[in-house]
Design an enzyme around this catalytic site. Structure first.
Site, mmCIF file in Angstrom:
data_model
loop_
_atom_site.group_PDB
_atom_site.id
_atom_site.type_symbol
_atom_site.label_atom_id
_atom_site.label_comp_id
_atom_site.label_asym_id
_atom_site.label_seq_id
_atom_site.Cartn_x
_atom_site.Cartn_y
_atom_site.Cartn_z
ATOM 1 N N ASP A 122 64.263 36.446 -3.740
ATOM 2 C CA ASP A 122 63.906 35.587 -2.508
ATOM 3 C C ASP A 122 65.049 35.715 -1.380
ATOM 4 O OD1 ASP A 122 66.222 34.464 -3.979
ATOM 5 O OD2 ASP A 122 65.356 32.457 -3.508
ATOM 6 N N GLU A 123 65.697 36.757 -1.270
ATOM 7 C CA GLU A 123 66.787 36.852 -0.362
ATOM 8 C C GLU A 123 67.012 38.193 0.153
ATOM 9 O OE1 GLU A 123 71.374 35.311 -1.163
ATOM 10 O OE2 GLU A 123 70.034 35.059 -2.916
#
Length: 408
Positions: A122-123
């Site tokens: 998610d990054e």
DNA sequence: CAGAAACGGTTATGCGAC
DNA sequence: TGAAGTCGCATAACCGTT
């Protein structure tokens, strides 16, 4: 909601708007797993949602902001989370779905620049040095990305904008949720120095404790302490690293296509196990999982590590390097089994076992492949056949006989 | 020629991040 | 006060070679 954001961000949260020289974006999905679940099931919108493994031993993987307001956060034991938020809706995680959304989001980033370095599902970091002529200022690019992620994927994200990776990542915390935050190049020190030392990358609970014993509380305190003094408590490498960060110096550059260094799988049992046969059955299952992932990623592994965590939460690892690298479950299991048996446990109560393959070599670079065809005597064909069946019918279609519970 | 010291690989542990 | 699952990195001790 995303359209209005195009007009916000920079103006709202960075009144100076001075993003010149801020070539690094750090992008982080907001409450990623939880908001994917909300997207899939809109009736959850605005509610306290907790994503986590059910059962007595799970932890919170992700929670909506409604739940976080009550003190729930990720890695918190589920039992505690539910005491804090008794009315929360608990959703079992669906990692395949999250990977899929992650790929879509990363694809948006890569449409902006090839210089994308994912940090996790998610990054990611983006280096937008080359994209600005075409696409505008860093803040504008950040807002375009935020709008696209929202419009195309139905989830929100936050963006940190700065001149280094490290500061961009910290900036994201100030952007959350659903925002964008710029740290202008000439304001790095005044941004950094008031932060608590725990904000620095690599300073967790233990290190913070060590440093606070020296009376160091803020990043400014690190910056004003001689490296020699820091070295005494945290070692030379960490000391030099932290000191540099405290002055806003971060030599790292955005590096796409980072090769994996290890592939592993571990499992916590619903209750502790003391039967060695059962443990070995679990180790076999985990070995299969690891082997399958090795083959899917086209790696051989040279070193196998097992991990055992006991009822009292202490854990040990044992590892062994193989004479030749492998991607076969038979080899991995044989090694893992011998490592486990060499521990000579007397029915110890065990809560977790894990199997990990390290020393990865890309299949294409492995020079020992020919030796294998002599030696592996049909196992390769058998395991590749299993890969095929799994592809067709799903992972649960093929499993070792000893893991199949008798029906009745 | 014996023995040090440097070196690289292996094994184990611990910390930290998401 | 109960603690997942997957990773990377640093360190230290040990070991065999050179």
């Amino acid at each position: 909601m995303s359209r209005s954001q195009l007009n916000r961000g920079n103006s709202a949260r960075n009144p100076q708007g001075d993003d010149a020289g801020c070539n690094i974006l750090h992008i982080d999905m907001d409450a990623f797993f939880a908001l994917v679940e909300v997207r899939e099931n809109p009736s959850l919108a605005g509610k306290q949602v907790i994503v986590g493994y059910d059962g007595n031993r799970g932890v919170v993987l992700s929670a909506t902001y409604e739940a976080r307001k009550l003190g729930v956060h990720s890695a918190m034991p589920m039992s505690r989370a539910l005491r804090l938020a008794p009315n929360a809706i608990v959703v079992e995680p669906d990692h395949e779905k999250y990977s899929e959304v992650s790929e879509n989001v990363m694809a948006i980033f890569e449409s902006i620049t090839p210089l994308v370095q994912p940090l996790s599902v998610d990054e990611a970091f983006l280096d937008i040095s080359g994209a600005q002529k075409l696409m505008g200022t860093p803040s504008q690019i950040g807002e375009v990305i935020r709008a696209r992620v929202s419009d195309e994927q139905g989830i929100t994200c936050s963006v940190g904008v700065a001149s280094t990776m490290f500061v961009a990542k910290l900036a994201t915390n100030f952007a959350k949720p659903d925002g964008l935050h710029v740290v202008p190049a000439d304001k790095v020190i005044e941004f950094l120095h008031p932060l608590p030392i725990g904000a620095l990358w690599g300073v967790g609970e233990k290190t913070a404790e060590q440093l606070s014993r020296l009376g160091l509380v803020n990043v400014a305190d690190i910056a004003n302490t001689p490296v020699k003094t820091l070295t005494r408590v945290i070692g030379q490498a960490a000391a030099e690293h932290l000191y540099e960060l405290s002055w806003g110096r971060d030599p790292r550059v955005v590096t796409p296509n980072q090769a994996e260094k290890s592939i592993g799988a571990e499992r916590t049992f619903e209750s502790d196990i003391d039967d060695p046969e059962e443990i070995l059955a679990q180790i076999l299952d985990l070995s299969n999982k690891v082997a399958k992932r090795l083959r899917a990623a086209n790696y051989f592994s040279r070193t196998i590590t097992i991990k055992v965590r006991f009822a009292d939460f202490t854990s040990v690892t044992r590892s062994k390097s193989l004479p030749a690298s492998t991607d076969l479950a038979t080899d991995i299991y044989a090694t893992a089994k011998s490592l486990f048996e060499a521990m000579h446990l007397q029915r110890a109560r065990i809560r977790l076992v894990g199997v990990r393959a390290t020393g990865l070599v890309p299949t294409s670079e492995s020079s020992v492949q020919l030796e294998f065809s002599d030696r592996d005597s049909g196992w390769r064909e058998a395991e590749e056949a299993i890969d095929q069946v799994s592809l067709k019918f799903g992972n649960s279609a093929v499993k070792p006989a000893r893991l199949i519970k008798p029906e009745s």
